[in-house]
Design an enzyme around this catalytic site. Structure first.
Site, mmCIF file in Angstrom:
data_model
loop_
_atom_site.group_PDB
_atom_site.id
_atom_site.type_symbol
_atom_site.label_atom_id
_atom_site.label_comp_id
_atom_site.label_asym_id
_atom_site.label_seq_id
_atom_site.Cartn_x
_atom_site.Cartn_y
_atom_site.Cartn_z
ATOM 1 N N ARG A 1 26.763 -11.903 6.367
ATOM 2 C CA ARG A 1 26.838 -13.180 7.056
ATOM 3 C C ARG A 1 25.783 -13.134 8.140
ATOM 4 O O ARG A 1 25.898 -12.368 9.083
ATOM 5 C CB ARG A 1 28.231 -13.313 7.660
ATOM 6 C CG ARG A 1 28.578 -14.694 8.060
ATOM 7 C CD ARG A 1 30.084 -14.804 8.286
ATOM 8 N NE ARG A 1 30.645 -15.975 7.637
ATOM 9 C CZ ARG A 1 30.302 -17.216 7.926
ATOM 10 N NH1 ARG A 1 29.388 -17.466 8.838
ATOM 11 N NH2 ARG A 1 30.869 -18.219 7.309
ATOM 12 N N GLY A 2 24.729 -13.877 7.968
ATOM 13 C CA GLY A 2 23.667 -13.865 8.974
ATOM 14 C C GLY A 2 23.719 -15.133 9.776
ATOM 15 O O GLY A 2 24.645 -15.914 9.615
ATOM 16 N N GLY B 1 24.605 -18.795 8.029
ATOM 17 C CA GLY B 1 25.354 -18.892 6.778
ATOM 18 C C GLY B 1 25.621 -17.584 6.060
ATOM 19 O O GLY B 1 25.098 -16.534 6.436
ATOM 20 N N LYS C 1 21.081 -16.872 0.495
ATOM 21 C CA LYS C 1 21.753 -17.351 1.702
ATOM 22 C C LYS C 1 22.012 -18.840 1.595
ATOM 23 O O LYS C 1 21.116 -19.623 1.299
ATOM 24 C CB LYS C 1 20.889 -17.063 2.939
ATOM 25 C CG LYS C 1 21.500 -17.651 4.206
ATOM 26 C CD LYS C 1 20.632 -17.387 5.411
ATOM 27 C CE LYS C 1 20.939 -16.028 6.013
ATOM 28 N NZ LYS C 1 20.316 -15.849 7.316
ATOM 29 N N ASP D 1 15.674 -13.291 17.228
ATOM 30 C CA ASP D 1 16.968 -12.636 17.092
ATOM 31 C C ASP D 1 16.796 -11.233 16.520
ATOM 32 O O ASP D 1 17.362 -10.901 15.480
ATOM 33 C CB ASP D 1 17.880 -13.493 16.203
ATOM 34 C CG ASP D 1 19.355 -13.160 16.416
ATOM 35 O OD1 ASP D 1 19.668 -12.416 17.373
ATOM 36 O OD2 ASP D 1 20.184 -13.622 15.620
#
Ligand code: NAG
Ligand code: NAG
Ligand code: NAG
Ligand code: NAG
Ligand code: NAG
Ligand code: NAG
Ligand code: NAG
Ligand code: NAG
Length: 815
Positions: A517-518, A521, A538, A634
């Site tokens: 789970r990134g 989504g 994804k 990120d």
């Protein structure tokens, strides 16, 4: 209201000329424009262009055409005598009775003239609303036109032909002919060429792959190129592009700027400011001739020229003159040595190429013996001895190493010999002004959207996307594969494609196997139709972009290709569905291995160090080499995936492009930040986030610094220890400070699970670099390429004293 203002404006513009006796629309036979009469100009019917004398220096004038929309700010688009200015003493442009337009200078007589003396039918000279200055005959035909002899600018409708060439200005404020030209070569392809005083070379299309592999052709001998009113440039060699503000309306110009880059500028009411709406994205350091002989262009992170250590500038005001070695080149053979520069190349000027598994010694010997050889490049056991060291470029991913020939006495000092990056940080390098080369992110975004409209439909247009956007890509492809002959082949090699939702549903057996789970989504494992390729798919949530916009962004992300970045293989955009298809990686993400409680499966030090280096290279590539404006936003272990050999690949880059605020750059990062915070990755966030400052690439540098600290300590910056902001960082700093006062080593900080099995020097280096990266002030953090240099040991961190006590001088100013 707008229309009213506009009409008023038009009215004013068209009335004003008549309030000034000297402004007119045409010259008849026998008339002239004089340099002495203030405002003696020709104006186009709607007042967009004017022609007359422009001052280019002290008592130096050129007969020119310029945009006249902004009084006081003339943008010159054409010059008759750019290299032969005239003085004020009775100079004039005269349409003589034989129909020849002649520029006469009081001192020198005839300086310039049109070749129309043999025509008997010339009637008058007229400046058209297109910016074309024309001599017409009785039938309204053009006997001569300024469009046929461009200087550095093409206006919409103006053709570049087999006989014409754009030549850049010499400098920002200097209209003399410069070193760069844009023209059709004998092989029917439009080239950008640098012509220096001694040498010349082509820098576009890139010479390291064939023209047809870059989507161009040399079979169409028409040799015509032009930009139309919509902002579309097309050339008979298939070099096509759309400007980002595609459509009728704005005034545009295509200009070969003095820095060697081609740009399209656009301007419209009400403020008539020029805005870059397209530029040739080949990376500023790829423009030839810029840093002169021996000079090296680096991204630090702005493109910057530097000299090899010990060398000095030939002319402090002009980098293109390059660097002067502190020795005479005629030193005797016995005392020759070489300075080594990893990840650097000087393009071209090879005396020869030895590619048969040559040894470094053999290559060195070859250069040493040849008095013409000034140095050599060496990569993949191939030797490139060079007689000129020009077009120097240093990037984190360059496989070539350069060896510069110097007297032994100088090589002796090689110790800090590679402090190129350092010298640029301390200010001895010059920043190359690229502010006009980086369109604001909104422009970029729009740009891609435009490209995409064609991209989605046809393979032919696919080539265009590749040509204009995919340089980094193509270089890589061509390095590793046979040259490809057709656009569609290139398409296959890229592997980037559009999938249908049904296809992906089938590949994932109806999204049954969730593997992660990134941001944005869930990720599912899937098997493509070929039955061999495992992929990670994804499913994006909360992406509200329309299909076209989404495609545009995917195209940007899809063309990014680097061994330390996860490949995007394709996408799906159907109705409400938005999916991305990635390559699948064996060993999952770094956090799972680094923070696992499984004592039998500890990530060893060697792997940790190479993960740090690889990740840094991937980030450096994102920040500097391919697209300067891609920030990751990120960086954290969860986004560092490992392949079967534990090589790191960064995932989730470019995701900010799909966020609500998706404006690219820092703003998009903010959009992402909201998501990140919800997911608890605060431990990696640079202080800029908290105090709401501008987010730049240095925010990624900070996050990467935290990851390095995690690699050393084996402790997670988020999760259990991440309660307070930057707790891990502060903890390490305190320890280091303590050591500084009490002496001793850093062993205490190192992950206990390594059981002492690590290289202390590497640990210290990693810690040092990490602490530089997590400086509170973003200006003190090194650029990503500098981090790569530091980790590979080519560059010394600044502010450090002797290597024996590397911790002594760590400036920790976090008051
Ligand atoms: C000139 O201005 C008129 C009036 O606004 C306009 O209708 C016309 O299209 C303009 N011509 C050009 C070539 O811009
Ligand atoms: C060559 O280029 C010209 C101008 O772009 C175009 O009109 C023509 O169709 C091209 N010819 C071929 C054979 O592709
Ligand atoms: C430019 O945009 C137009 C209209 O959207 C499109 O038809 C054309 O293919 C585009 N050209 C290029 C080179 O992208
Ligand atoms: C190089 O040689 C010239 C004359 O041959 C001399 O004037 C100059 O000082 C020399 N430069 C260096 C760095 O040795
Ligand atoms: C190249 O040379 C090295 C050392 O001479 C040798 O070990 C290696 O096998 C050679 N490689 C090739 C491809 O010939
Ligand atoms: C380089 O190697 C080749 C063949 O291996 C040899 O013939 C040649 O003499 C060598 N050159 C030098 C300068 O060592
Ligand atoms: C920058 O660093 C270089 C090499 O470390 C040094 O020679 C030079 O004097 C420094 N320049 C400035 C302006 O500090
Ligand atoms: C760079 O260019 C911008 C805009 O063209 C200008 O405002 C700025 O002063 C320039 N900076 C330098 C260092 O020349």
């Amino acid at each position: 209201m707008g229309i009213l203002l506009y009409s008023l404006h038009v009215l004013l513009v068209s009335v004003l000329p008549f309030s000034n006796a000297h402004r007119r629309e045409r010259l008849s036979l026998g008339d002239s424009l004089s340099i002495d009469r203030e405002g003696d100009e020709l104006v186009s019917p709607n007042g967009t262009f004017a022609a007359g004398f422009i001052q280019v220096g002290e008592n130096a004038y050129c007969f020119s055409i310029w945009y006249a929309r902004r009084p006081g700010k003339k943008t010159v688009v054409w010059m008759a005598n750019r290299d032969k200015p005239v003085t004020t003493t009775v100079s004039e442009i005269h349409l003589n009775k034989y129909g020849t337009l002649v520029l006469i200078s009081g001192g020198e007589g005839k300086v310039w003239e049109t070749n129309t003396a043999f025509r008997r039918d010339v009637k008058e000279l007229e400046l058209l609303e297109t910016g074309n200055l024309v001599l017409t005959n009785g039938n309204g035909e053009f006997v001569w036109q300024s469009f046929a002899s461009p200087t550095d600018t093409l206006l919409p409708g103006q053709q570049l032909t087999r006989n014409t060439v754009l030549v850049s200005k010499r400098d920002a404020g200097n209209y003399l002919s410069g070193s760069y030209s844009f023209k059709f070569n004998d092989d029917n392809v439009v080239y950008l060429i640098y012509s220096g005083p001694e040498v010349s070379s082509v820098y576009f299309p890139l010479q390291d792959s064939a023209v047809y592999a870059q989507g161009r052709t040399n079979f169409n001998s028409t040799r015509l190129a032009a930009m139309d009113d919509m902002g579309t440039f097309s050339s008979s060699d298939l070099f096509h592009f759309n400007s980002s503000d595609y459509g009728r309306g704005p005034h545009r110009r295509l200009t070969l700027d003095h820095d060697g880059l081609l740009r399209v500028y656009s301007m419209k009411e009400p403020n008539w400011e020029w805005k870059v709406v397209w530029f040739l994205d080949i990376g500023v350091c790829r423009v030839h001739g810029m840093c002169g002989s021996y000079g090296i262009c680096i991204y630090a992170p702005e493109p910057t020229c530097t000299c090899p250590p010990g060398f000095s500038r030939e002319d402090p005001s002009d980098w293109s003159k390059g660097c002067v070695p502190p020795f005479n080149l005629t030193f005797d053979q016995a005392s020759i040595d070489f300075l080594k520069f990893p990840r650097t190349d000087y393009y071209g000027y090879d005396l020869d190429t030895f590619s048969k598994n040559v040894s470094l010694e053999n290559c060195t010997e070859t250069c040493r013996k040849d008095h013409r050889c000034k140095g050599f490049g060496f990569k993949y056991r191939t030797c490139y001895p060079k007689f000129v060291l020009l077009n120097g470029r240093r990037t984190p991913n360059e496989p070539n190493t350069i060896y510069i020939k110097v007297p032994t006495a100088m090589a002796g000092k090689e110790g800090e010999g590679l402090a190129l990056i350092q010298s640029s940080i301390n200010g001895s390098g010059r920043i190359i002004n690229t502010s006009s080369g980086k369109p604001p992110s909104g422009v970029v975004k729009n740009l891609y959207l435009r490209y995409l409209v064609g991209f989605v439909g046809t393979l032919g247009a696919m080539e265009v996307v590749i040509i204009v956007l995919g340089w980094c890509f193509i270089r890589r492809i061509n390095r590793s594969t046979e040259p490809v002959k057709k656009g569609y082949r290139l398409h296959q090699v890229m592997g980037f494609r559009r999938f249908t939702y049904t296809e992906l549903k089938k590949a994932t057996t109806n999204f049954s196997e969730e593997i992660g789970r990134g941001g944005f989504g869930q990720v599912y494992r899937g098997l493509l139709e070929d039955g061999k390729t495992t992929v990670a798919i994804k499913r994006l949530e909360g992406v509200t972009q329309g299909e076209a916009e989404f495609w545009a962004e995917v195209a940007v992300v899809g063309r990014i290709n680097h061994m330390n970045l996860v490949r995007v293989l394709g996408f799906c955009a159907e109705g409400k569905y938005r999916l991305l298809v990635y390559e699948y990686l064996q060993n999952r993400s770094l956090d799972k291995l680094l923070f696992s409680s499984d004592a039998t499966n500890v990530l060893d030090w060697e792997k940790r160090y190479s993960i740090a280096v690889g990740t840094a290279m991937g980030l450096a590539y994102l920040h500097e080499e391919c697209l300067e404006w891609v920030l990751h936003c990120d960086v954290k272990p969860q986004n560092i995936l490992l392949d079967e050999h534990f090589r790191p690949k960064l995932a989730d880059f470019g995701m900010s492009k799909f966020s609500e605020t998706g404006a690219g750059g820092g703003d998009a990062c903010r959009g992402k930040f909201e998501v990140s915070r919800a997911r608890g990755t605060r431990g990696y966030m640079a202080p800029e986030w908290i105090v709401n400052q501008e987010i730049t690439a240095k925010a990624d540098v900070y996050s990467f610094g935290v990851v390095m600290l995690e690699l050393v300590t084996g402790r997670s910056a988020s999760g259990v220890h991440g309660g307070k902001w930057n707790q891990l960082v502060r903890c390490v700093e305190e320890k280091v400070e303590e050591r500084q006062h009490e002496g001793g080593t850093m062993e205490e900080l190192v992950d206990k699970r390594l059981q002492g099995d690590y290289d202390m020097a590497q640990v210290e280096l990693l810690l040092r670099v990490a602490l530089l990266c997590v400086k509170i002030s973003k200006d003190e953090r090194p650029a990503m390429s500098a981090v790569v240099g530091l980790l590979l040991g080519d560059d010394e961190p600044k502010n450090l004293s002797s290597p024996a006590s590397p911790l002594v001088n760590w400036a920790i100013d976090r008051s």
